[in-house]
Design an enzyme around this catalytic site. Structure first.
Site, short mmCIF file in Angstrom:
data_model
loop_
_atom_site.label_atom_id
_atom_site.label_comp_id
_atom_site.label_asym_id
_atom_site.label_seq_id
_atom_site.Cartn_x
_atom_site.Cartn_y
_atom_site.Cartn_z
N THR A 216 0.83 -1.20 0.00
CA THR A 216 0.00 0.00 0.00
C THR A 216 0.87 1.25 0.00
O THR A 216 2.07 1.18 -0.31
CB THR A 216 -1.02 -0.06 1.17
OG1 THR A 216 -1.91 1.05 1.06
CG2 THR A 216 -0.34 -0.04 2.53
N ASN A 217 0.30 2.40 0.30
CA ASN A 217 1.06 3.65 0.28
C ASN A 217 0.57 4.56 1.42
O ASN A 217 -0.28 4.16 2.20
CB ASN A 217 0.91 4.33 -1.10
CG ASN A 217 -0.55 4.66 -1.41
OD1 ASN A 217 -1.19 5.45 -0.74
ND2 ASN A 217 -1.08 3.99 -2.43
N ARG A 218 1.11 5.75 1.51
CA ARG A 218 0.86 6.60 2.69
C ARG A 218 -0.39 7.46 2.62
O ARG A 218 -0.65 8.24 3.53
CB ARG A 218 2.08 7.50 2.92
CG ARG A 218 3.31 6.74 3.41
CD ARG A 218 4.45 7.70 3.67
NE ARG A 218 4.04 8.82 4.49
CZ ARG A 218 4.60 10.02 4.48
NH1 ARG A 218 5.63 10.26 3.69
NH2 ARG A 218 4.15 10.99 5.26
N SER A 219 -1.20 7.31 1.57
CA SER A 219 -2.41 8.12 1.49
C SER A 219 -3.35 7.82 2.66
O SER A 219 -3.63 6.66 2.96
CB SER A 219 -3.14 7.86 0.18
OG SER A 219 -4.41 8.46 0.20
N ALA B 75 -4.78 7.42 -4.04
CA ALA B 75 -3.42 7.08 -4.46
C ALA B 75 -3.46 5.63 -4.93
O ALA B 75 -3.57 4.70 -4.13
CB ALA B 75 -2.44 7.26 -3.31
#
Ligand code: CTP
Ligand code: CA
Length: 225
Positions: free
Chosen positions: A33-36, A99
């Protein structure tokens, strides 16, 4: 009075917004996943509702949006794409604040992946995800399409390229490399890009304020007074 007219600028307009970072499974216990945080998408949904729109929020965060917003929970990119495709014909404005992962694991393991004795490295094979917004840009009819560009360098130049390549009507350029704004933060600072118009700088402010400004810029761009 003046305020209610202004707030009603998107009366009965169908707005679909995506929020959060997509999550791509690796195995039953791990995901990419990512930091959004989804804050910008939720703030946009609230601002669109405030403007009188009929709002659908497609989100990866698991958080129920405020009353009056249709909530579509999704996890990975292909679920998000499907949720959008199903609603695209009936939507007037689509805002891709999510994101979206560019890559996903080539294979999803059915069982938890175990370390082998003595193993010091692990290569994870990734494959490209579909570009959701570019797909919508290629098939849009009447829809006003808004993308976000997450950049850590050459903000305007990189974002201008995405505006053209993805056939979006407005691009919200977001510098995600600075502390205090962007991913996870309460505040944001963005630049709105539209073809044939000078960049519009929205200085650092709470995401709720930026969201109201973005929604009002979209309303103005669709139907200039
Ligand atoms: N986007 C999308 N589908 C993808 C990747 C991105 O719909 N597979 C959307 C995002 O939701 C965003 C816009 O495209 O609205 C720009 O995303 P961004 O990650 O900034 O751009 P990319 O085109 O993926 O380019 P890169 O990450 O290489 O900078
Ligand atoms: Ca990307």
């Amino acid at each position: 009075y003046v305020m209610s007219r202004r707030q009603g600028r998107l009366q009965d307009v169908h707005v679909v917004i995506t929020a959060g970072g997509t999550q791509e499974p690796i195995d039953p216990v791990r995901r990419l996943t990512n930091r959004s945080s989804g804050k910008m998408g939720y703030a946009l949904a609230a601002a669109a509702l405030q403007a009188g729109a009929n709002v659908t929020l497609i989100s990866t965060t698991g958080r129920q949006p405020p009353f009056g917003i249709t909530y579509v929970p999704v996890t990975d990119v292909r679920q998000m794409q499907q949720a959008l495709t199903a609603r695209f014909a009936a939507s007037d404005i689509v805002i891709m604040a999510a994101a979206v992962a560019d890559w996903r694991p080539a294979r999803v393991a059915q069982e938890k992946i175990k370390k082998q004795p003595g193993q010091e490295t692990w290569q994870l094979d990734l494959v490209r995800n579909p570009d959701i917004i570019a797909g919508l840009g290629a098939q849009k009819t009447h829809q006003f399409l808004v993308g976000f560009a997450a950049e850590t360098q050459d903000l305007i130049a990189n974002a201008e390229k995405k505006l053209a390549a993805k056939h979006v009507d407005m691009l919200v350029a977001n510098d995600v490399g600075k502390p205090g704004i962007g991913f996870g933060a309460e505040d944001n600072a963005v630049v709105l890009l539209q073809s044939g118009t000078a960049p519009q700088y929205l200085p650092k402010a709470p995401k709720t304020t930026i969201a109201a400004q973005v929604i009002s810029a979209i309303a103005a761009a669709r139907t200039p007074d």
